[in-house]
Scaffold this active site. Structure first.
Site, short mmCIF file in Angstrom:
data_model
loop_
_atom_site.label_atom_id
_atom_site.label_comp_id
_atom_site.label_asym_id
_atom_site.label_seq_id
_atom_site.Cartn_x
_atom_site.Cartn_y
_atom_site.Cartn_z
N GLY A 91 0.95 -1.14 -0.07
CA GLY A 91 0.00 0.10 0.07
C GLY A 91 0.86 1.37 -0.01
O GLY A 91 1.93 1.28 0.51
N ARG A 157 0.59 -5.08 -5.40
CA ARG A 157 0.54 -6.18 -4.36
C ARG A 157 0.78 -7.60 -4.83
O ARG A 157 0.51 -7.87 -5.97
CB ARG A 157 -0.87 -6.03 -3.67
CG ARG A 157 -1.14 -4.53 -2.96
CD ARG A 157 -2.45 -4.54 -2.11
NE ARG A 157 -2.82 -3.21 -1.76
CZ ARG A 157 -2.29 -2.95 -0.48
NH1 ARG A 157 -1.86 -3.89 0.35
NH2 ARG A 157 -2.78 -1.52 -0.10
N GLY A 158 0.67 -8.68 -3.88
CA GLY A 158 0.82 -9.85 -4.29
C GLY A 158 2.39 -10.38 -4.50
O GLY A 158 3.15 -9.79 -4.75
N GLY A 182 5.93 -3.38 3.90
CA GLY A 182 5.40 -3.98 5.18
C GLY A 182 5.99 -5.37 5.15
O GLY A 182 6.92 -5.80 4.84
N ASP A 183 5.15 -6.02 6.10
CA ASP A 183 5.47 -7.33 6.68
C ASP A 183 5.59 -8.23 5.47
O ASP A 183 6.49 -9.06 5.34
CB ASP A 183 4.78 -7.93 7.91
CG ASP A 183 3.42 -7.82 7.42
OD1 ASP A 183 2.95 -7.26 6.45
OD2 ASP A 183 2.70 -8.43 8.28
N GLY A 184 4.75 -8.19 4.49
CA GLY A 184 4.88 -9.20 3.34
C GLY A 184 5.97 -8.78 2.43
O GLY A 184 6.70 -9.74 1.94
N THR A 211 4.91 0.31 7.89
CA THR A 211 3.70 -0.53 8.36
C THR A 211 2.82 0.58 9.10
O THR A 211 3.20 1.02 9.82
CB THR A 211 4.23 -1.71 9.23
OG1 THR A 211 2.99 -2.34 9.79
CG2 THR A 211 5.38 -1.41 10.24
N ASP A 213 0.57 -0.96 11.23
CA ASP A 213 0.24 -1.36 12.30
C ASP A 213 1.23 -1.14 13.29
O ASP A 213 1.14 -1.54 14.61
CB ASP A 213 0.43 -2.95 12.21
CG ASP A 213 -0.93 -3.48 11.21
OD1 ASP A 213 -1.93 -3.00 11.72
OD2 ASP A 213 -0.67 -4.39 10.34
#
Length: 284
Positions: A91, A157-158, A182-184, A211, A213
């Site tokens: 994102g 993404r992905g 981020g974490d991904g 991130t 979060d």
């Protein structure tokens, strides 16, 4: 005594660092003088509770710690021959272009690296079938990015094929890859590192966490969380939805395709930033 998982926090290296760093610490009388990290203690304790640290030492256990970040006196790569790449994944959020700008300026002026490229549209940019071009990055390209939303590199993404990503890194002769996400994204970075190790290729991968979060312990509020919190309405009336931060969010969305018209709370486990909303009622 609190139990800790035994994890390896030592940062792996590609080999002995033999090249003197071009990053010269400023003069001794300069108020913002920077020291090389290797000149001061190079481990930072994970737990700041002195009683817990004493208990671990008394039990014969080395307190868990992280290696101190910062410039080293000797480096592995020759900056004059080094090629660096960077990619933004996942994102979009305000601040990504600031990171890109900072990396480019430090590589160019601090280390003398002249070959810097940006990978377009996240991990898709490594995959030949997508046909995305790379962007040459230099101080002129990033000069006016501070007020530009989104990422000039775009994002996606992905997952993508790790083999194809490393194939691409080898074809382009990349020495250092900066992955912003981020974490991904950082899990993908770990998988890329494992594949690089299998091939015994000399490529360094640096993860820069972004991130919403704010779930990385022992650090200041993280980039996307901080900016996401600033996007929340500072007045109970909610009139600040027309604020600069939401304008940036709109530009962020435009940078990744058709703009979104709905502004929403972020976070894998719910709108994390809502608890920090200045509105005492948290009316969302």
């Amino acid at each position: 005594m609190e139990e800790y998982d035994i994890i390896e926090t030592t940062i792996p290296t590609l080999g002995p660092a033999k090249i003197p760093s071009p990053v010269i610490p400023p003069f001794d009388n300069w108020p913002l003088r920077t020291s090389f990290a290797s000149q001061i203690p190079n481990q930072v304790a994970l737990d700041v509770d002195i009683d817990k640290i004493k208990q671990l030492i008394e039990a014969g256990i080395d307190p868990p710690s992280f290696e101190l970040a910062g410039p080293r006196e000797k480096i592995y790569f020759d900056p004059s021959k080094l090629k660096c790449a960077m990619v933004t994944c996942g994102g979009l959020c305000p601040g990504l272009n600031d990171i890109i700008r900072s990396i480019v300026l430090q590589l160019y002026y601090g280390y003398g690296v002249r070959n810097i490229i940006g990978i377009r549209y996240g991990l898709q940019g490594f995959i030949p079938n997508y046909g995305h071009d790379v962007i040459a990055l230099n101080p002129e390209v990033v000069a006016n990015l501070l007020d530009t939303g989104g990422s000039i590199l775009g994002s996606s993404r992905g997952p993508q094929s790790i083999d194809e990503i490393v194939d691409s890194l080898e074809r382009m002769n990349i020495g250092i890859l900066f992955m912003i996400g981020g974490d991904g994204t950082l899990r993908a970075a770990s998988s890329i590192v494992e594949e690089i190790k299998k091939r015994k290729t000399k490529i360094s991968v640096i993860g820069i966490p972004k991130t919403i979060d704010n779930d990385i312990y022992h650090g200041s509020p993280l980039l996307r969380f901080r900016h996401g919190r600033w996007m929340l309405p500072p007045q109970p009336s909610g009139r600040a939805y027309g604020s600069r931060r939401l304008s940036e969010r709109h530009r962020d969305d435009q940078a990744d395709g058709p703009p979104f018209r709905i502004y929403r709370g972020h976070g894998r486990c719910g709108p994390t930033g809502c608890q920090f909303c200045p509105d005492p009622g948290n009316r969302f």
